[in-house]
Scaffold this motif. Sequence first.
Motif, PDB file in Angstrom:
ATOM      1  N   LEU A  42      17.245 -47.880   7.748  1.00  0.00           N
ATOM      2  CA  LEU A  42      18.615 -47.947   7.099  1.00  0.00           C
ATOM      3  C   LEU A  42      18.596 -46.029   6.804  1.00  0.00           C
ATOM      4  O   LEU A  42      19.383 -46.431   5.717  1.00  0.00           O
ATOM      5  CB  LEU A  42      18.279 -48.956   6.047  1.00  0.00           C
ATOM      6  CG  LEU A  42      17.586 -50.734   6.199  1.00  0.00           C
ATOM      7  CD1 LEU A  42      16.634 -51.097   4.584  1.00  0.00           C
ATOM      8  CD2 LEU A  42      19.165 -50.783   5.858  1.00  0.00           C
ATOM      9  N   GLY A  43      18.037 -45.816   6.507  1.00  0.00           N
ATOM     10  CA  GLY A  43      17.987 -44.199   5.941  1.00  0.00           C
ATOM     11  C   GLY A  43      19.071 -43.447   6.646  1.00  0.00           C
ATOM     12  O   GLY A  43      20.026 -42.843   6.343  1.00  0.00           O
ATOM     13  N   THR A  44      18.886 -44.072   8.271  1.00  0.00           N
ATOM     14  CA  THR A  44      19.954 -43.229   8.793  1.00  0.00           C
ATOM     15  C   THR A  44      21.877 -44.142   8.647  1.00  0.00           C
ATOM     16  O   THR A  44      21.759 -43.214   8.231  1.00  0.00           O
ATOM     17  CB  THR A  44      19.877 -43.370  10.533  1.00  0.00           C
ATOM     18  OG1 THR A  44      18.567 -43.465  11.038  1.00  0.00           O
ATOM     19  CG2 THR A  44      20.984 -43.414  11.869  1.00  0.00           C
ATOM     20  N   VAL A  45      21.422 -44.933   8.654  1.00  0.00           N
ATOM     21  CA  VAL A  45      22.792 -45.588   7.753  1.00  0.00           C
ATOM     22  C   VAL A  45      23.292 -45.364   6.566  1.00  0.00           C
ATOM     23  O   VAL A  45      24.641 -44.809   6.144  1.00  0.00           O
ATOM     24  CB  VAL A  45      22.404 -47.477   7.953  1.00  0.00           C
ATOM     25  CG1 VAL A  45      23.793 -47.795   7.316  1.00  0.00           C
ATOM     26  CG2 VAL A  45      22.341 -47.503   9.267  1.00  0.00           C
ATOM     27  N   ARG A  50      14.332 -36.303  -1.403  1.00  0.00           N
ATOM     28  CA  ARG A  50      15.493 -36.434  -0.689  1.00  0.00           C
ATOM     29  C   ARG A  50      15.266 -34.822   0.012  1.00  0.00           C
ATOM     30  O   ARG A  50      15.188 -34.300   1.475  1.00  0.00           O
ATOM     31  CB  ARG A  50      17.196 -35.488  -1.177  1.00  0.00           C
ATOM     32  CG  ARG A  50      17.944 -36.590  -2.016  1.00  0.00           C
ATOM     33  CD  ARG A  50      18.908 -36.243  -2.573  1.00  0.00           C
ATOM     34  NE  ARG A  50      19.738 -37.044  -3.475  1.00  0.00           N
ATOM     35  CZ  ARG A  50      20.625 -38.382  -2.973  1.00  0.00           C
ATOM     36  NH1 ARG A  50      19.889 -39.090  -1.629  1.00  0.00           N
ATOM     37  NH2 ARG A  50      20.520 -39.143  -3.957  1.00  0.00           N
ATOM     38  N   THR A  51      13.888 -35.086   0.644  1.00  0.00           N
ATOM     39  CA  THR A  51      12.783 -34.829   1.231  1.00  0.00           C
ATOM     40  C   THR A  51      12.574 -35.268   2.977  1.00  0.00           C
ATOM     41  O   THR A  51      11.680 -35.148   3.601  1.00  0.00           O
ATOM     42  CB  THR A  51      11.754 -33.766   0.648  1.00  0.00           C
ATOM     43  OG1 THR A  51      11.167 -34.704   0.398  1.00  0.00           O
ATOM     44  CG2 THR A  51      12.126 -32.623   0.526  1.00  0.00           C
ATOM     45  N   GLY A  52      13.294 -36.198   2.888  1.00  0.00           N
ATOM     46  CA  GLY A  52      12.595 -37.122   4.081  1.00  0.00           C
ATOM     47  C   GLY A  52      11.917 -38.587   3.569  1.00  0.00           C
ATOM     48  O   GLY A  52      11.945 -38.758   1.985  1.00  0.00           O
ATOM     49  N   LEU A  64      22.106 -49.841  -1.177  1.00  0.00           N
ATOM     50  CA  LEU A  64      21.650 -49.628   0.129  1.00  0.00           C
ATOM     51  C   LEU A  64      20.476 -48.952  -1.053  1.00  0.00           C
ATOM     52  O   LEU A  64      19.149 -49.587  -0.123  1.00  0.00           O
ATOM     53  CB  LEU A  64      22.285 -49.062   0.866  1.00  0.00           C
ATOM     54  CG  LEU A  64      21.337 -49.120   2.379  1.00  0.00           C
ATOM     55  CD1 LEU A  64      21.079 -50.987   2.695  1.00  0.00           C
ATOM     56  CD2 LEU A  64      22.112 -48.884   3.337  1.00  0.00           C
ATOM     57  N   ARG A  65      20.463 -47.879  -1.455  1.00  0.00           N
ATOM     58  CA  ARG A  65      19.371 -46.917  -1.804  1.00  0.00           C
ATOM     59  C   ARG A  65      18.259 -47.941  -2.718  1.00  0.00           C
ATOM     60  O   ARG A  65      16.812 -48.126  -2.768  1.00  0.00           O
ATOM     61  CB  ARG A  65      20.317 -45.674  -3.036  1.00  0.00           C
ATOM     62  CG  ARG A  65      20.256 -44.514  -1.765  1.00  0.00           C
ATOM     63  CD  ARG A  65      20.910 -43.954  -2.777  1.00  0.00           C
ATOM     64  NE  ARG A  65      21.645 -42.880  -2.671  1.00  0.00           N
ATOM     65  CZ  ARG A  65      22.887 -42.043  -2.285  1.00  0.00           C
ATOM     66  NH1 ARG A  65      23.240 -43.516  -3.154  1.00  0.00           N
ATOM     67  NH2 ARG A  65      23.301 -41.537  -1.764  1.00  0.00           N
TER      68      ARG A  65
END
Length: 484
Positions: free
Chosen positions: A158-161, A217-219, A173-174
């Motif tokens: 989901l993070g990649t998308v 937003r550091t992964g 989605l977030r």
Amino acid sequence: MAFADIDVTALGPIPPAWGWRRPGAGRAVHVTAGTEYQATTVQAAGLYPFTAGSGAPLLGVPIGRHQLWGESVLLDPFEWLNAGLITNTGVFVLGQPGAGKSALAKRLVMGMAATGAQILILGDTKPDYSRVVQHLDGQVIRVGRGLDRINPLDAGPLGTVLSRMSGPDADQLRLEVRGRRLTLLIALCTLVRDGGQVSNTEEVVLGRVVDLLAERRTGDPVIPDVLAVLDQGPDTIRAAARATSAADYRRRIDDLVATLRLLCEGTLAGVFDSATSTPIDLSAKAVSIDISRVAAAGDKLVAAAMLSTWSYGYAVIDAAAVLADQGLAPRRRHLAIMDELWRALRGAPGLVEPADALTRLSRNLGVAQIMLTHSLDDLDALASDEDRAKGRGMAERCAIKVLAALPGRELDRISQMVRLSVPERDMVASWAAPEALVPGAMHPGRGKYLVKTGERAGMPVALHLVGEELALYDTDAAVRAGAR
């Protein structure tokens, strides 16, 4: 007269539909099929003995032959749903150990993978399915201390998308990713506390921490990151805790910090306390998450591993659906195998809720689920009346029930969930293991199943393994090897 002796040029350049009308010229005799009528046994009684029961639907993977009249029986939850035979894609398999429950699941895995479905083994505890997944050139992730790790806060695919989206869809989605992270974090805290519930204040605090880490937003954050934020105690977190002073803040979060530290330093250390080491390949034909190394560590670790695995696995399904909705990938179907399901759910009170939430949307997400267990006693072992009711609801919602060998007392209870006729009950009971011990005897019900859908009469099926299935599906190989 042989065909070679005929002068075919004299018969014409192109034969008619059924061949030339000459002896030895390849004439095919065609018999027009008779008209088929369907009626109830009451309406068609005058045609006896030419009436016959309705056949099994020829839709799906061949799982065996009908035990009464020998025709092939096929099963595919997606195809049956599309044909209007069932209302959802859930499959509930119940039977004694050794009756062949996993063999049936593996046959469906192989067949549905061949038709394009992505296979997800969400927590292989024995492991039974890893060899099958390797045979399909799929991905096997082995979770355990010193092996692969799963980050419960990992957004997964989901993070990649999400990185490829913008606008309202990305915002929605977030929120979905946030909800998944918070739900799983609360479930793991409940598990570590042996059923002790997370308070409302603690839930609000965890939510603020998850939001703060997402803003950076550091992964994908990890649980040590959550502990670090709680230890720093920024103003937004103190406000969430409604603390009036630094000492009051420490007092309010002490229990929560101790719980989270147990996930990193207690019996669960080394499994959930760092980044995911091997991400799931979204394009893989089949994925198995092997948690057999943690299965011997007790129900608590198994429950934590399964909850994380289910959440991560369903992130794969959600990501595939989002990609399809955005026109970035073709729509896919998924088959999720949830073996030993109830072992995870009895880890602590309240754990049925997240699992129940994951399974409710299977039809909308394009996923079929196969849940396997030995007995309804597994449901009764859940911690509370509420959990037991939800567990029964998960089983009852499955449109397809598959009953393998079961004793009479178990069938008495199952009859409250699915209607069984007297002959059906007697048949399934006859497959149960006998009380007498006979060396070398095979389980009398191995490979025999009664497939039930709704109020219809069940289909008794006999599965016979062929070719490489005999070795590929063998769950007793390790035991026999150790005995030599």
